[in-house]
Design a protein around this motif. Structure first.
Motif, PDB file in Angstrom:
ATOM      1  N   VAL A  24     -29.144-113.485 -56.879  1.00  0.00           N
ATOM      2  CA  VAL A  24     -28.298-112.347 -57.221  1.00  0.00           C
ATOM      3  C   VAL A  24     -27.781-111.670 -55.948  1.00  0.00           C
ATOM      4  CG1 VAL A  24     -28.164-110.254 -58.610  1.00  0.00           C
ATOM      5  CG2 VAL A  24     -29.884-111.975 -59.138  1.00  0.00           C
ATOM      6  N   ALA A  25     -26.481-111.502 -55.872  1.00  0.00           N
ATOM      7  CA  ALA A  25     -25.896-110.748 -54.766  1.00  0.00           C
ATOM      8  C   ALA A  25     -25.851-109.283 -55.186  1.00  0.00           C
ATOM      9  CB  ALA A  25     -24.496-111.259 -54.464  1.00  0.00           C
ATOM     10  N   VAL A  26     -26.439-108.406 -54.350  1.00  0.00           N
ATOM     11  CA  VAL A  26     -26.586-106.997 -54.736  1.00  0.00           C
ATOM     12  C   VAL A  26     -25.926-106.095 -53.698  1.00  0.00           C
ATOM     13  CG1 VAL A  26     -28.243-105.205 -55.339  1.00  0.00           C
ATOM     14  CG2 VAL A  26     -28.820-107.596 -55.749  1.00  0.00           C
ATOM     15  N   ALA A  27     -25.097-105.176 -54.179  1.00  0.00           N
ATOM     16  CA  ALA A  27     -24.494-104.196 -53.271  1.00  0.00           C
ATOM     17  C   ALA A  27     -25.594-103.392 -52.602  1.00  0.00           C
ATOM     18  CB  ALA A  27     -23.568-103.265 -54.045  1.00  0.00           C
ATOM     19  N   ALA A  28     -25.444-103.155 -51.291  1.00  0.00           N
ATOM     20  CA  ALA A  28     -26.517-102.554 -50.498  1.00  0.00           C
ATOM     21  C   ALA A  28     -27.018-101.236 -51.092  1.00  0.00           C
ATOM     22  CB  ALA A  28     -26.034-102.335 -49.073  1.00  0.00           C
ATOM     23  N   ASN A  29     -26.117-100.429 -51.687  1.00  0.00           N
ATOM     24  CA  ASN A  29     -26.569 -99.121 -52.188  1.00  0.00           C
ATOM     25  C   ASN A  29     -27.537 -99.255 -53.359  1.00  0.00           C
ATOM     26  OD1 ASN A  29     -25.387 -98.330 -54.955  1.00  0.00           O
ATOM     27  ND2 ASN A  29     -23.595 -99.149 -53.925  1.00  0.00           N
ATOM     28  N   PHE A  30     -27.592-100.449 -53.962  1.00  0.00           N
ATOM     29  CA  PHE A  30     -28.449-100.635 -55.133  1.00  0.00           C
ATOM     30  C   PHE A  30     -29.746-101.377 -54.765  1.00  0.00           C
ATOM     31  CE2 PHE A  30     -29.139-102.065 -59.642  1.00  0.00           C
ATOM     32  CZ  PHE A  30     -29.092-100.805 -60.196  1.00  0.00           C
ATOM     33  N   THR A  31     -30.042-101.474 -53.458  1.00  0.00           N
ATOM     34  CA  THR A  31     -31.195-102.249 -52.989  1.00  0.00           C
ATOM     35  C   THR A  31     -32.517-101.802 -53.629  1.00  0.00           C
ATOM     36  OG1 THR A  31     -30.129-102.615 -50.859  1.00  0.00           O
ATOM     37  CG2 THR A  31     -32.496-102.938 -50.941  1.00  0.00           C
ATOM     38  N   ALA A  32     -32.836-100.516 -53.479  1.00  0.00           N
ATOM     39  CA  ALA A  32     -34.151-100.039 -53.909  1.00  0.00           C
ATOM     40  C   ALA A  32     -34.356-100.187 -55.426  1.00  0.00           C
ATOM     41  CB  ALA A  32     -34.363 -98.607 -53.457  1.00  0.00           C
ATOM     42  N   PRO A  33     -33.418 -99.685 -56.268  1.00  0.00           N
ATOM     43  CA  PRO A  33     -33.641 -99.866 -57.710  1.00  0.00           C
ATOM     44  C   PRO A  33     -33.691-101.334 -58.117  1.00  0.00           C
ATOM     45  CG  PRO A  33     -31.476 -98.864 -57.265  1.00  0.00           C
ATOM     46  CD  PRO A  33     -32.239 -98.854 -55.996  1.00  0.00           C
TER      47      PRO A  33
END
Lengths: 249, 236
Positions: A24-33
């Motif tokens: 899954v490619a995840v936008a950096a701002n959504f890393t923690a959740p």
């Protein structure tokens, strides 16, 4: 020489991916959740989500150049739409998984008031925000300042960060007294982690819609389909809400 | 107090980084030794051109280099088409892709010290070796390389350490994939993005200490070498 080449070949070949993995490619701002959601996804379904983080723009460039990601969790709605138009995403698989919230924040507990009047204060020597040209949160911050009629006044005092993460770092490190950040960066379990903040009302800027999309490499993957479905589950929605995002209706 | 033990993901990143730096260094030397020797001896204009090309990664922002590599090696790029038609497949987002990118990016750090020390080997030494009927390869192995020891060491340490610390290029070309292309510097970035600062400090501290020790060792070795008589090193 032959031994050297054998060693080299062996070193190059080691790599393993499990059959029921989903990349899954995840936008950096959504890393923690997303780290939390991935853990409960594995528990609930037995599939494993491997997460690759990056800015949405970088992930877009990588997907266009053949990256093996099955799902993209973008920080905006435009990128998934563009990928679908380019034929790189599965049609009709786009869905909003979170809506970002903007906040004006200072690590000083007494600095930011609950209605953002500090913005009109001439003593506010500098103000951080993400570059409106590069980051959706930066664009939202610009719209907010324009809505308040303060854009021109504050312009000479603005410090532009290359991402919302950098904006947060400018403020958290004390180099800039206050700045626009994502609420998800300063909130945990529904509470402010430190300092003082003004939650910018949603009507002051265009919505910070974050969409996901199923990409072509994940088109026939059961694990990828399961993850897309899991993003709308009550467990995932609770984590998203805890981190200061609004969940889509 | 946060849990400060290293997770599987961290160990994976550390192992991958060490492997990347080691493989890259081997390839850098395989390319760098002949290239630096040629650059040190040639008088042609082509030499200046190649020197400048090798040095480009020193001044180019890593993301720019990474982006162009991504496009060149990708499915629409000329190199990507070539590797696909050769049955190798596409290089971006794979370990070999990281090796290619790191090799290009660290090339000046290996070629420049080698070139400087090769250039310092006096022409007379080579002539003496030739009169003793040593072939060119023989001279290179038994005269030039031993005389260039400080340069070899600098090149090895700088090439290795620079690959360890690389971020922009590998993030672009590697895609931050755990266990496959997620190296240590990117693992640190992930920890920062996830607000796990204690963990980020720990990993960054490891990298800092390791790099510092490597560079410090280089200083000591160079000092020890430079106390050997100048004539033996071929200095004029």
């Amino acid at each position: 020489m032959r031994r050297f080449l054998c060693c080299l070949a062996a070193l190059l070949m080691i790599s393993s991916v499990r059959a029921d993995d989903v990349l899954v490619a995840v936008a950096a701002n959504f890393t923690a959740p997303m780290k939390e959601i991935a853990a409960s996804f594995e528990q609930a379904t037995g599939h494993r989500a491997r997460l690759a983080f990056g800015s949405t723009g970088k992930l877009y460039a990588q997907i266009r150049n053949g990256a093996p990601f099955s799902v993209l969790l973008a920080a905006d709605a435009d990128t998934p739409e563009m990928l679908e138009r380019l034929g790189l995403a599965v049609p009709d698989s786009r869905r909003t998984y979170a809506i970002g919230r903007l906040a004006l924040w200072s690590p000083d507990p007494a600095r930011v008031d609950l209605s953002g009047r500090i913005l009109a204060d001439p003593d506010l020597e500098r103000l951080a925000l993400a570059n409106p040209k590069l980051a959706p949160y930066g664009r939202a911050a610009e719209q907010t300042l324009k809505a308040l009629g303060l854009w021109e006044t504050l312009k000479p005092r603005l410090v532009l960060a290359e991402s919302i993460s950098q904006s947060f770092q400018f403020v958290a490190s004390g180099n800039v007294p206050a700045g626009f950040v994502a609420l998800s960066q300063i909130m945990r379990d529904g509470r402010l982690l430190s300092g003082s903040a003004w939650h910018v009302p949603a009507y002051m800027h265009a919505p910070l819609t974050q969409d996901l999309v199923l990409l072509r490499p994940g088109a026939d993957s059961a694990a990828a389909a399961a993850l897309v479905k899991f993003m709308g589950s009550p467990q995932a929605r609770r984590v998203i809400d805890d981190y200061g995002y609004r969940v889509p209706p | 107090m946060p849990d400060l033990s290293l997770a599987t993901e961290d160990w994976q990143a550390i192992a991958l980084t060490a492997r990347l730096a080691a493989v890259t260094l081997l390839i850098l030397f395989a390319i760098g030794l002949p290239l630096a020797w040629w650059l040190a001896r040639t008088h042609s204009r082509l030499g200046s051109l190649v020197s400048a090309l090798v040095a480009v990664p020193l001044v180019l922002p890593p993301t720019v280099l990474g982006f162009y590599l991504l496009v060149l090696l990708g499915p629409q790029g000329p190199v990507g088409r070539l590797t696909e038609s050769l049955g190798i497949g596409l290089l971006p987002f794979t370990f070999p892709g990281l090796v290619v990118a790191s090799t290009l990016f660290s090339l000046p750090f290996v070629v420049q010290p080698l070139q400087a020390s090769f250039a310092a080997v006096s022409e007379r030494m080579l002539e003496v070796a030739a009169t003793l009927r040593a072939g060119p390869l023989d001279t290179f192995w038994h005269v030039v390389l031993p005389l260039s020891r400080p340069g070899l060491l600098s090149a090895a340490v700088l090439g290795f350490a620079h690959t360890l610390g690389e971020f922009g290029v590998v993030l672009m070309i590697g895609g931050n994939i755990p266990g496959r292309t997620q190296v240590l510097s990117i693992a640190i970035y992930n920890r920062v993005e996830a607000f796990e600062y204690a963990h980020a400090h720990l990993l960054a501290g490891c990298l800092l200490v390791f790099s510092f020790i490597a560079l410090l060792a280089l200083q000591f070795i160079n000092r020890a070498v430079s106390t050997t008589p100048a004539m033996l090193r071929g200095g004029a």
